[in-house]
Design a protein around this motif. Structure first.
Motif, mmCIF file in Angstrom:
data_model
loop_
_atom_site.group_PDB
_atom_site.id
_atom_site.type_symbol
_atom_site.label_atom_id
_atom_site.label_comp_id
_atom_site.label_asym_id
_atom_site.label_seq_id
_atom_site.Cartn_x
_atom_site.Cartn_y
_atom_site.Cartn_z
ATOM 1 N N LEU A 183 39.958 37.429 52.699
ATOM 2 C CA LEU A 183 40.670 36.559 51.747
ATOM 3 C C LEU A 183 41.114 37.279 50.311
ATOM 4 O O LEU A 183 39.938 38.104 49.994
ATOM 5 C CB LEU A 183 40.382 35.204 51.345
ATOM 6 N N PRO A 184 42.125 37.155 49.668
ATOM 7 C CA PRO A 184 42.190 37.392 48.316
ATOM 8 C C PRO A 184 41.127 37.096 47.693
ATOM 9 O O PRO A 184 40.805 36.084 47.612
ATOM 10 C CB PRO A 184 43.558 37.145 47.917
ATOM 11 N N TYR A 185 40.441 37.725 46.436
ATOM 12 C CA TYR A 185 39.531 37.266 45.544
ATOM 13 C C TYR A 185 40.075 36.678 44.610
ATOM 14 O O TYR A 185 41.152 37.134 43.839
ATOM 15 C CB TYR A 185 38.569 38.308 45.134
ATOM 16 N N ALA A 186 39.536 35.507 44.079
ATOM 17 C CA ALA A 186 40.110 34.418 42.784
ATOM 18 C C ALA A 186 38.763 33.771 42.605
ATOM 19 O O ALA A 186 38.087 33.224 43.449
ATOM 20 C CB ALA A 186 41.174 34.096 43.301
ATOM 21 N N GLU A 187 38.320 33.498 41.359
ATOM 22 C CA GLU A 187 37.280 32.900 41.075
ATOM 23 C C GLU A 187 37.741 31.425 40.423
ATOM 24 O O GLU A 187 38.961 31.268 40.155
ATOM 25 C CB GLU A 187 36.489 33.421 40.004
ATOM 26 N N ILE A 188 36.781 30.446 40.686
ATOM 27 C CA ILE A 188 36.999 29.221 40.297
ATOM 28 C C ILE A 188 35.881 28.378 39.839
ATOM 29 O O ILE A 188 34.826 28.858 40.294
ATOM 30 C CB ILE A 188 37.506 28.332 41.531
#
Length: 189
Positions: free
Chosen positions: A6-11
Motif C-alpha cells: 500500500l502507499p505509505y501515509a501516517e495517521i
C-alpha cells in the motif's frame, strides 16, 4: 507484518482513557512480562521481524535513542508477550509524548509473524491501555500509525480508537484524506 504494498501515509488515532476495557485473556501458552534490562534485544528482534526496521542493529539504535534514557519508566510501561519456551513474541509500550504537557502515547505494537492471528495483539493492546489507566489521568490516549498497518487499525477501531484529522502537534495532517481513501477498502470491510 506491515503491508508495504500500500502507499505509505501516517495517521493519528485517539481513544478516551476512561472507557471501559473488555476482558480478553491471553491464550494459556503465553504470558505478559514487563521490560527488564537486556530486553531491548527482544524488542529489536520483534520490531525487525514485522518489518519496522531493516536490521536488529537499526532497531537497537532507535531503542537507545528513544527508550534507553528512561530505564525506570520502561520497567513500568514496556510489555512483552512471552511463549511457553520463554521467548518474547510480542511487544507494546504505554509511552508518552510531550506537547506543552505529557500525553499518553500507545506505542510500537508488534507481534512476530508466526504468532499472529492468535489474539495476542488484542490482549496486549488491552493490557497496555489498562497500564495507562493506572499510570495517568491524562486523556485521551493517542496512537500514531500508518496505512501499512491496516490489520492493526481494524483492531484499534474495535477497541474504541478513532481517527483524528490532525497531527499530534495540532497541525493539519495533509495525509488524512489520502489515508481515508487508501484504507476505505482495507479497514471498513
Amino acid at each position: 507484518m506491515l503491508d508495504k504494498q500500500l502507499p505509505y501515509a501516517e495517521i493519528w488515532m485517539t481513544r478516551p482513557l476512561e472507557e471501559v476495557l473488555p476482558d480478553y485473556p491471553l491464550n494459556e501458552q503465553y504470558h505478559f512480562e514487563k521490560y527488564r534490562p537486556g530486553a531491548e534485544k527482544d524488542w529489536a528482534a520483534i520490531e525487525t521481524a514485522v518489518g519496522e526496521f531493516d536490521s536488529i542493529d537499526e532497531a537497537l539504535a532507535y531503542f537507545d535513542q528513544a527508550f534507553a534514557p528512561y530505564q525506570e519508566e520502561l520497567t513500568k510501561r514496556m510489555f512483552f508477550v512471552v511463549n511457553e519456551k520463554n521467548e518474547p513474541v510480542a511487544t507494546c509500550t504505554a509511552w508518552w509524548k510531550l506537547r506543552e504537557e505529557e500525553y499518553p502515547l500507545f506505542h510500537w505494537l508488534a507481534v512476530k509473524p508466526e504468532h499472529q492471528g492468535k489474539g495476542i495483539a488484542r490482549s496486549l493492546t488491552i493490557e497496555v491501555l489498562r497500564c495507562f489507566q493506572q499510570l495517568t489521568s491524562q486523556s485521551p490516549v493517542y496512537l500514531h500509525t500508518q496505512t501499512w498497518s491496516h490489520p492493526a487499525i481494524k483492531l484499534y477501531q474495535s477497541l474504541g480508537f478513532t481517527f483524528i484529522p490532525d497531527n499530534f502537534d495540532g497541525s493539519v495532517n495533509s495525509d488524512y484524506q489520502k489515508v481515508m481513501d487508501i484504507l476505505s477498502s482495507k479497514v471498513k470491510k
